[in-house]
Design an enzyme around this catalytic site. Structure first.
Site: not given
Length: 429
Positions: A204, A335, A310, A241, A364, A162
């Protein structure tokens, strides 16, 4: 005491064009502060629950129910409380909801109030948020873990991992780390163009080229680092990630890079990557419920690289405590919207640090211009922050806030640098 006098809420849009909740808190002394709530794309099954409206409006993603929860139930419960009594306020929110996952009022409603109260209290005390939450010793600026190639659920490509991140661990300050990251980011765009690869952006702010696999992405980033005049490893290290839950099926395994793999085969793959690349951190290398795989992986390579939970931990102190007892992972991704209140977030960070686990503050994929997590990263001394590429204003807002904090701290500021990753040794790469 700064008494809460008013609580308001509204529906706003996040960086993906989806609705989210913004809360405003007013105090008797005239202070007014607001906080906006982020939303994830790859969400862990064990996260606190966002309240969405369903139906046709905003394709079912409206948050009018969460806004109503703030106005009709939460506001009467917290008006009259002291904004500087964060734990008391947050406990009132948790008790009012009455569910283990905050599904009745919605974690998005609860978190908006929790953060807005903290920001109002800081403002009333005439303190920056990082100082109000972190106390007089808060002074560590985090390493920016910049996601410069997006894959997985953050991009519409065939890349399974990701996020491919750079970590400017060799920089002397946060300001220079940000410059290095931006220069590598622009260098990567040139490298992609020269190779005829797409330079469109993912959620992102990272590039989203269609690549054959993990190694191809890491090689491209290494080329970009060198083209920017920096050294791969000692100046700028690499991080992943994987978000492995997204391609895991119980009973079948991991559908990764056109193969079905076991946890053991995934572990062997990561061990090979560590031999070939200067990786300092791997987040969610295995599925959120593959506890046995996590424990074995941590035993195998946990002394060489940071293994971040996570989806595994979802910033939940109970799941984190379970993981610590089992020996799963060695770092916690933080988070705030996974757990739903500032107090519970701080409790999770304290638990992690007391157990010798590192922490990485995180955004996020659905973000806003709210910069709270930048202050929290400094407040808790996490030493690492993940808030996207040095592009798109909702990402850059956090980096710019950290620049301001570093400037405000002056000579007291310390950049975490390679000390944030004690398991990493550049000499072995």
């Amino acid at each position: 005491m700064p008494i809460i006098e008013q609580v308001g809420a509204r529906e706003i849009l996040d960086s993906r064009g989806n609705p989210t909740v913004e809360v405003e808190v007013g105090l008797l002394d005239g202070t007014v502060s607001r906080a906006a709530v982020p939303s994830g794309a790859s969400t862990g099954e064990h996260e606190a629950v966002e309240l969405r409206d369903g139906g046709s409006r905003y394709l079912g993603k409206g948050v009018e129910k969460a806004v109503e929860a703030v106005l009709d139930e939460i506001a009467p419960a917290v008006i009259g409380l002291g904004a500087d009594e964060q734990r008391l306020v947050d406990q009132a929110l948790v008790d009012l909801d009455g569910t283990p996952d905050k599904s009745r009022l919605g974690a998005n409603a609860i978190l908006g109030v929790s953060l807005a109260v903290a920001k109002a209290a800081a403002q009333s005390a005439e303190l920056p948020l990082f100082r109000y939450v972190g106390g007089p010793n808060a002074h560590i600026l985090p390493v920016p873990m910049m996601n410069i190639i997006n894959g997985g659920a953050h991009a519409d490509t065939g890349v399974d991992v990701q996020e491919f991140m750079i970590a400017p661990i060799g920089a002397p300050s946060f300001k220079e780390a940000l410059r290095w990251g931006a220069e590598v980011y622009h260098s990567l765009k040139s490298v992609l163009k020269k190779q005829g690869l797409a330079t469109g952006l993912g959620d992102e702010g990272g590039f989203a080229p269609d690549l054959p696999g993990t190694r191809a992405a890491l090689d491209l980033i290494g080329t970009a680092i060198e083209a920017a005049g920096l050294k791969v490893g000692s100046d700028v290290a690499l991080a992943l990630d994987v978000a492995a839950t997204e391609f895991y099926t119980e009973g079948t395994g991991y559908a990764f890079e056109k193969e079905t793999r076991t946890a053991e085969q995934m572990a062997a793959f990561y061990a090979q990557l560590l031999e070939a690349y200067p990786l300092v951190s791997i987040e969610d290398p295995l599925s959120e419920d593959d506890w046995d795989g996590w424990v074995a992986l941590t035993a195998a390579i946990g002394d060489k690289v940071q293994l971040v939970g996570d989806d595994l931990f979802v910033t939940n102190p109970e799941r984190l405590e379970d993981g610590i007892e089992r020996g799963a992972a060695n770092a916690l991704l933080v988070k705030v919207n996974q757990i739903g209140t500032l107090t519970e977030t701080l409790d999770a960070v304290s638990l992690a640090h007391n157990a010798g686990y590192k922490t990485m503050m995180s955004h996020r994929s659905g973000e806003t211009e709210d910069t709270t997590i930048a202050d929290l990263a400094v407040a808790v001394g996490s030493g690492q922050i993940k808030t996207g590429a040095p592009a798109r204003s909702e990402r850059v807002a956090k980096y710019n806030q950290l620049l301001r904090i570093e400037e405000e701290l002056g000579d007291a500021a310390r950049y975490a640098g390679d000390l944030a990753f004690p398991r990493f040794s550049v000499e072995t790469k």
